[in-house]
Enzyme design. Sequence first.
Site, PDB file in Angstrom:
ATOM      1  N   ASP A  16     -11.550   1.441   3.277  1.00 39.56           N
ATOM      2  CA  ASP A  16     -11.793   0.000   3.137  1.00 39.56           C
ATOM      3  C   ASP A  16     -13.289  -0.278   2.941  1.00 39.56           C
ATOM      4  O   ASP A  16     -13.684  -1.412   2.660  1.00 39.56           O
ATOM      5  CB  ASP A  16     -11.286  -0.774   4.358  1.00 39.56           C
ATOM      6  CG  ASP A  16      -9.880  -1.331   4.158  1.00 39.56           C
ATOM      7  OD1 ASP A  16      -9.424  -1.388   2.993  1.00 39.56           O
ATOM      8  OD2 ASP A  16      -9.249  -1.721   5.158  1.00 39.56           O
ATOM      9  N   GLN A  25      -5.317  -2.124   9.335  1.00 41.44           N
ATOM     10  CA  GLN A  25      -4.892  -3.367   8.686  1.00 41.44           C
ATOM     11  C   GLN A  25      -5.470  -4.576   9.409  1.00 41.44           C
ATOM     12  O   GLN A  25      -5.342  -4.703  10.628  1.00 41.44           O
ATOM     13  CB  GLN A  25      -3.355  -3.436   8.650  1.00 41.44           C
ATOM     14  CG  GLN A  25      -2.811  -4.672   7.957  1.00 41.44           C
ATOM     15  CD  GLN A  25      -3.219  -4.740   6.494  1.00 41.44           C
ATOM     16  OE1 GLN A  25      -3.148  -3.754   5.759  1.00 41.44           O
ATOM     17  NE2 GLN A  25      -3.668  -5.897   6.046  1.00 41.44           N
ATOM     18  N   LYS A  27       0.833  -1.210   0.000  1.00 38.56           N
ATOM     19  CA  LYS A  27       0.000   0.000   0.000  1.00 38.56           C
ATOM     20  C   LYS A  27       0.862   1.252   0.000  1.00 38.56           C
ATOM     21  O   LYS A  27       0.546   2.235  -0.678  1.00 38.56           O
ATOM     22  CB  LYS A  27      -0.957  -0.031   1.199  1.00 38.56           C
ATOM     23  CG  LYS A  27      -1.973  -1.164   1.076  1.00 38.56           C
ATOM     24  CD  LYS A  27      -2.731  -1.459   2.344  1.00 38.56           C
ATOM     25  CE  LYS A  27      -3.494  -2.767   2.198  1.00 38.56           C
ATOM     26  NZ  LYS A  27      -4.348  -3.086   3.350  1.00 38.56           N
TER      27      LYS A  27
HETATM   28  C1  BQF Z   1      -0.578 -10.504  -5.637  1.00 33.29           C
HETATM   29  C2  BQF Z   1      -5.464  -9.404   2.441  1.00 33.29           C
HETATM   30  C3  BQF Z   1      -6.403 -11.392   3.402  1.00 33.29           C
HETATM   31  C4  BQF Z   1      -6.517 -10.768   4.647  1.00 33.29           C
HETATM   32  C5  BQF Z   1      -6.103  -9.458   4.791  1.00 33.29           C
HETATM   33  C6  BQF Z   1      -0.801  -8.268  -4.525  1.00 33.29           C
HETATM   34  C7  BQF Z   1      -1.679  -8.061  -2.294  1.00 33.29           C
HETATM   35  C8  BQF Z   1      -1.778  -9.440  -2.221  1.00 33.29           C
HETATM   36  C9  BQF Z   1      -1.430 -10.237  -3.312  1.00 33.29           C
HETATM   37  C10 BQF Z   1      -2.089  -7.207  -1.154  1.00 33.29           C
HETATM   38  C11 BQF Z   1      -4.875  -8.640   1.341  1.00 33.29           C
HETATM   39  C12 BQF Z   1      -4.699  -9.241  -0.004  1.00 33.29           C
HETATM   40  C13 BQF Z   1      -4.447  -7.327   1.574  1.00 33.29           C
HETATM   41  C14 BQF Z   1      -0.923  -9.658  -4.449  1.00 33.29           C
HETATM   42  C15 BQF Z   1      -3.766  -6.497   0.524  1.00 33.29           C
HETATM   43  C16 BQF Z   1      -4.375  -8.214  -1.069  1.00 33.29           C
HETATM   44  O1  BQF Z   1       0.308 -10.132  -6.419  1.00 33.29           O
HETATM   45  O2  BQF Z   1      -1.229 -11.537  -5.812  1.00 33.29           O
HETATM   46  C17 BQF Z   1      -1.181  -7.476  -3.452  1.00 33.29           C
HETATM   47  O3  BQF Z   1      -1.298  -6.406  -0.691  1.00 33.29           O
HETATM   48  N1  BQF Z   1      -3.355  -7.292  -0.596  1.00 33.29           N
HETATM   49  C18 BQF Z   1      -4.633  -6.778   2.879  1.00 33.29           C
HETATM   50  O4  BQF Z   1      -4.284  -5.630   3.127  1.00 33.29           O
HETATM   51  O5  BQF Z   1      -5.205  -7.494   3.851  1.00 33.29           O
HETATM   52  C19 BQF Z   1      -5.586  -8.777   3.701  1.00 33.29           C
HETATM   53  C20 BQF Z   1      -5.878 -10.719   2.316  1.00 33.29           C
END
Ligand code: BQF
Length: 283
Positions: free
Chosen positions: A116, A93, A49
Amino acid sequence: MTKIIDGKSIADRIYEELKEEVIAIKDKPGLAVVLVGDDPASIVYVRNKERACKRLGLNYRLLKFPQSIGREDLLSSIRALNEDETINGIIVQMPLPEHLDAFDIVSNIDPLKDVDGLHPDNLGRLLSGKPRIIPCTPLGVVELLKRENIDVKGKNAVIVGRSNLVGKPLFHLLLSLDATVTICHSKTSDLKEETSRADILVCAVGAPKLITVDMVKEGAIVIDVGINRVDDKLVGDVDFEEVKNVARAITPVPGGVGPMTVAMLMKNVITAYRLQKGNYEHN
Ligand code: BQF
């Protein structure tokens, strides 16, 4: 032939579009990320992020708190961010430690800064068909479908997973696009029977290889929202190597829905900025 949907390159295109929007804005919109504890996956997500903000020229602020932080201390820092005019978007987060209730914490974010889209006002508006800020992952899924020219109207969309973060909001988004939507979960009596009817199958559970080839209809669109670490590698909820042989299109993990989630967060920061400035042209 099966189309492997390249979420990363679609997200890259969205960043180019958002860059233009940011240039047109006089001041810099700002995102604050509240991180509690030091879960390794959360640290990776937070870094993604930060990178996205830097790429667009958005202000970014990280607030880190120990795992042991109490409700009142966390809420007072959120209230300060609510009052801070340089901050247009606030995210907490996930996941939060056990002693903190995510619903309670998120309910204390200014709904106009809730990028969010998890504040009850924002979820209620989505359910009422009058969305304001939409949760990033569901928004990323529908944006991916739109940019791949996949029409959902009249199609059977089956979502596996009923979380507040993904399954439930996605249900409303797909419904508003005139899909016939089914949500399956851990108590669904015959999962295979449900998924086999799907024209569009979305899986958001967090269970590697939950969706096997026998559960997917020939020619279905398969959207894999799961992110699981197996033998130090990221895999989704879908048995990709098998399912890719029957699907018409499928998202990989990594590089599918994940990058879209982060791109949609950036879009929401810009939307939130405009809402705060009284400009209601958005989404
Ligand atoms: C990729 C998230 C579950 C629980 C809390 C790129 C992200 C992930 C994968 C990423 C996620 C999942 C985020 C890829 C943010 C997505 O290349 O496949 C980016 O940063 N995410 C989160 O903040 O909290 C989570 C999944």
